[in-house]
Motif scaffolding. Structure first.
Motif, mmCIF file in Angstrom:
data_model
loop_
_atom_site.group_PDB
_atom_site.id
_atom_site.type_symbol
_atom_site.label_atom_id
_atom_site.label_comp_id
_atom_site.label_asym_id
_atom_site.label_seq_id
_atom_site.Cartn_x
_atom_site.Cartn_y
_atom_site.Cartn_z
ATOM 1 N N PHE A 19 0.835 -1.200 0.000
ATOM 2 C CA PHE A 19 0.000 0.000 0.000
ATOM 3 C C PHE A 19 0.875 1.258 0.000
ATOM 4 O O PHE A 19 2.042 1.225 0.395
ATOM 5 C CB PHE A 19 -0.899 -0.026 1.243
ATOM 6 C CG PHE A 19 -2.141 0.787 1.076
ATOM 7 C CD1 PHE A 19 -3.172 0.334 0.265
ATOM 8 C CD2 PHE A 19 -2.280 2.009 1.704
ATOM 9 C CE1 PHE A 19 -4.322 1.089 0.078
ATOM 10 C CE2 PHE A 19 -3.422 2.777 1.528
ATOM 11 C CZ PHE A 19 -4.446 2.313 0.719
ATOM 12 N N ASP A 43 6.094 4.235 -10.652
ATOM 13 C CA ASP A 43 5.446 5.556 -10.684
ATOM 14 C C ASP A 43 6.316 6.559 -11.454
ATOM 15 O O ASP A 43 5.821 7.359 -12.244
ATOM 16 C CB ASP A 43 5.241 6.104 -9.262
ATOM 17 C CG ASP A 43 4.046 5.464 -8.553
ATOM 18 O OD1 ASP A 43 3.218 4.830 -9.220
ATOM 19 O OD2 ASP A 43 3.960 5.618 -7.320
ATOM 20 N N ARG A 67 -3.815 3.389 -15.007
ATOM 21 C CA ARG A 67 -3.567 1.937 -14.868
ATOM 22 C C ARG A 67 -2.997 1.358 -16.167
ATOM 23 O O ARG A 67 -2.140 0.479 -16.136
ATOM 24 C CB ARG A 67 -4.850 1.199 -14.477
ATOM 25 C CG ARG A 67 -5.409 1.561 -13.108
ATOM 26 C CD ARG A 67 -4.509 1.159 -11.955
ATOM 27 N NE ARG A 67 -4.937 1.790 -10.711
ATOM 28 C CZ ARG A 67 -4.128 2.108 -9.710
ATOM 29 N NH1 ARG A 67 -2.833 1.848 -9.784
ATOM 30 N NH2 ARG A 67 -4.578 2.682 -8.631
ATOM 31 N N GLU A 70 0.565 2.250 -16.296
ATOM 32 C CA GLU A 70 1.315 1.494 -15.277
ATOM 33 C C GLU A 70 1.615 0.073 -15.792
ATOM 34 O O GLU A 70 2.737 -0.427 -15.663
ATOM 35 C CB GLU A 70 0.440 1.454 -14.017
ATOM 36 C CG GLU A 70 1.141 0.961 -12.772
ATOM 37 C CD GLU A 70 0.230 1.090 -11.542
ATOM 38 O OE1 GLU A 70 -0.967 0.714 -11.616
ATOM 39 O OE2 GLU A 70 0.724 1.564 -10.509
ATOM 40 N N THR A 87 6.908 -0.457 -6.765
ATOM 41 C CA THR A 87 5.709 -0.322 -7.597
ATOM 42 C C THR A 87 4.687 0.588 -6.925
ATOM 43 O O THR A 87 4.704 0.768 -5.711
ATOM 44 C CB THR A 87 5.071 -1.712 -7.829
ATOM 45 O OG1 THR A 87 4.731 -2.271 -6.565
ATOM 46 C CG2 THR A 87 6.009 -2.639 -8.577
ATOM 47 N N GLY A 88 3.769 1.116 -7.727
ATOM 48 C CA GLY A 88 2.682 1.918 -7.175
ATOM 49 C C GLY A 88 1.732 1.018 -6.374
ATOM 50 O O GLY A 88 1.552 -0.158 -6.714
ATOM 51 N N GLY A 90 -1.336 0.558 -6.230
ATOM 52 C CA GLY A 90 -2.512 -0.065 -6.821
ATOM 53 C C GLY A 90 -2.179 -1.002 -7.966
ATOM 54 O O GLY A 90 -3.077 -1.459 -8.681
ATOM 55 N N PRO A 128 -3.580 11.163 -5.373
ATOM 56 C CA PRO A 128 -4.919 11.488 -5.872
ATOM 57 C C PRO A 128 -6.028 10.651 -5.242
ATOM 58 O O PRO A 128 -7.120 11.154 -5.015
ATOM 59 C CB PRO A 128 -4.823 11.235 -7.382
ATOM 60 C CG PRO A 128 -3.507 10.623 -7.640
ATOM 61 C CD PRO A 128 -2.645 10.786 -6.448
HETATM 62 C C1 S3P Z 1 -1.640 4.473 -5.973
HETATM 63 C C2 S3P Z 1 -0.429 4.573 -5.343
HETATM 64 C C3 S3P Z 1 0.611 5.514 -5.743
HETATM 65 C C4 S3P Z 1 0.470 5.879 -7.229
HETATM 66 C C5 S3P Z 1 -0.916 6.333 -7.516
HETATM 67 C C6 S3P Z 1 -1.969 5.284 -7.188
HETATM 68 C C7 S3P Z 1 -2.653 3.507 -5.476
HETATM 69 O O1 S3P Z 1 1.904 4.957 -5.533
HETATM 70 O O2 S3P Z 1 0.781 4.781 -8.041
HETATM 71 O O3 S3P Z 1 -1.148 7.506 -6.778
HETATM 72 O O4 S3P Z 1 -3.596 3.183 -6.227
HETATM 73 O O5 S3P Z 1 -2.493 3.017 -4.337
HETATM 74 P P1 S3P Z 1 2.597 4.805 -4.056
HETATM 75 O O6 S3P Z 1 2.133 3.504 -3.505
HETATM 76 O O7 S3P Z 1 4.052 4.795 -4.378
HETATM 77 O O8 S3P Z 1 2.169 5.984 -3.266
#
Ligand code: S3P
Length: 188
Positions: A19, A43, A67, A70, A87-88, A90, A128
């Motif tokens: 997360f 990211d 997405r 990504e 990784t991000g 999500g 966001p």
């Molecule tokens: C996201 C996490 C973010 C980034 C985007 C969406 C998410 O990365 O990819 O804002 O969906 O949890 P970090 O986990 O590095 O903050």
């Protein structure tokens, strides 16, 4: 989550999932220094390729577009080795990303208790998905709904709530030794 046993065809990379606020970027940089691997952050790859910040991509094009970018960034990493890949948070929400993540190397899930995650993410207002009326509730809901996907992606899970980043790093190094069958001489 399966036993962290390396498949013969998995390249030597360590992929960090978890997360927002779980420590992927900080631990990733420490791991890269420790193992003399290169560091990459999906990211950052998305931002560089789009010439936009993530918050701008969400604003102008929406989450589905982000997405797609990504997944494209992740796909482009196929074939690399000796990298640490943060990784991000999500990335696991797109099912096709899960086999892609696992094909890159050892996938480590970093977790922390929800209150600790909330404390860490509320220091930074750029994310966001947390620009909502009740960001704490959002964190709890997203964490709960994503947990099965994080677990499906990861070979190994580590809770960082009460650990220093350096200790998290050392635990991952130990796990990587087992996973990749590295010789003892690489431990120093
Ligand atoms: C996201 C996490 C973010 C980034 C985007 C969406 C998410 O990365 O990819 O804002 O969906 O949890 P970090 O986990 O590095 O903050």
């Amino acid at each position: 989550m399966t036993e962290a046993t390396q498949k013969p065809d998995v390249p030597e990379n360590i992929v960090l999932v978890g997360f927002m606020g779980s420590g992927k970027s900080t631990v990733g940089r420490l791991l890269a220094r420790r193992l003399r691997f290169r560091f990459l952050d999906t990211d950052k790859l998305v931002e560089e390729r789009a010439h936009l910040r993530i918050s701008e991509i969400f604003e102008k094009h929406g989450e589905a577009d982000f997405r797609g970018r990504e997944t494209a960034a992740l796909t482009s990493l196929c074939g690399i080795r000796q990298h640490i890949i943060a990784t991000g948070g999500g990335i696991v929400t797109v099912p096709e990303n899960i086999p892609l993540l696992r094909s890159l190397g050892l996938v480590v899930l970093l977790t922390a208790e929800p209150d600790e995650i909330y404390r860490r993410v509320s220091r930074n207002s750029e994310r966001p998905l947390l620009q909502v009326e009740d960001p704490r509730r959002r964190v709890l809901d997203l964490m709960a709904s994503r947990l099965p996907s994080y677990e499906a992606a990861a070979h190994f899970r580590l809770d960082s709530t009460r650990l220093q980043h350096v200790d998290v790093t050392e635990k991952i190094v130990e796990e990587a030794h087992r996973f990749f069958h590295w010789p003892q001489s690489m431990r120093a």
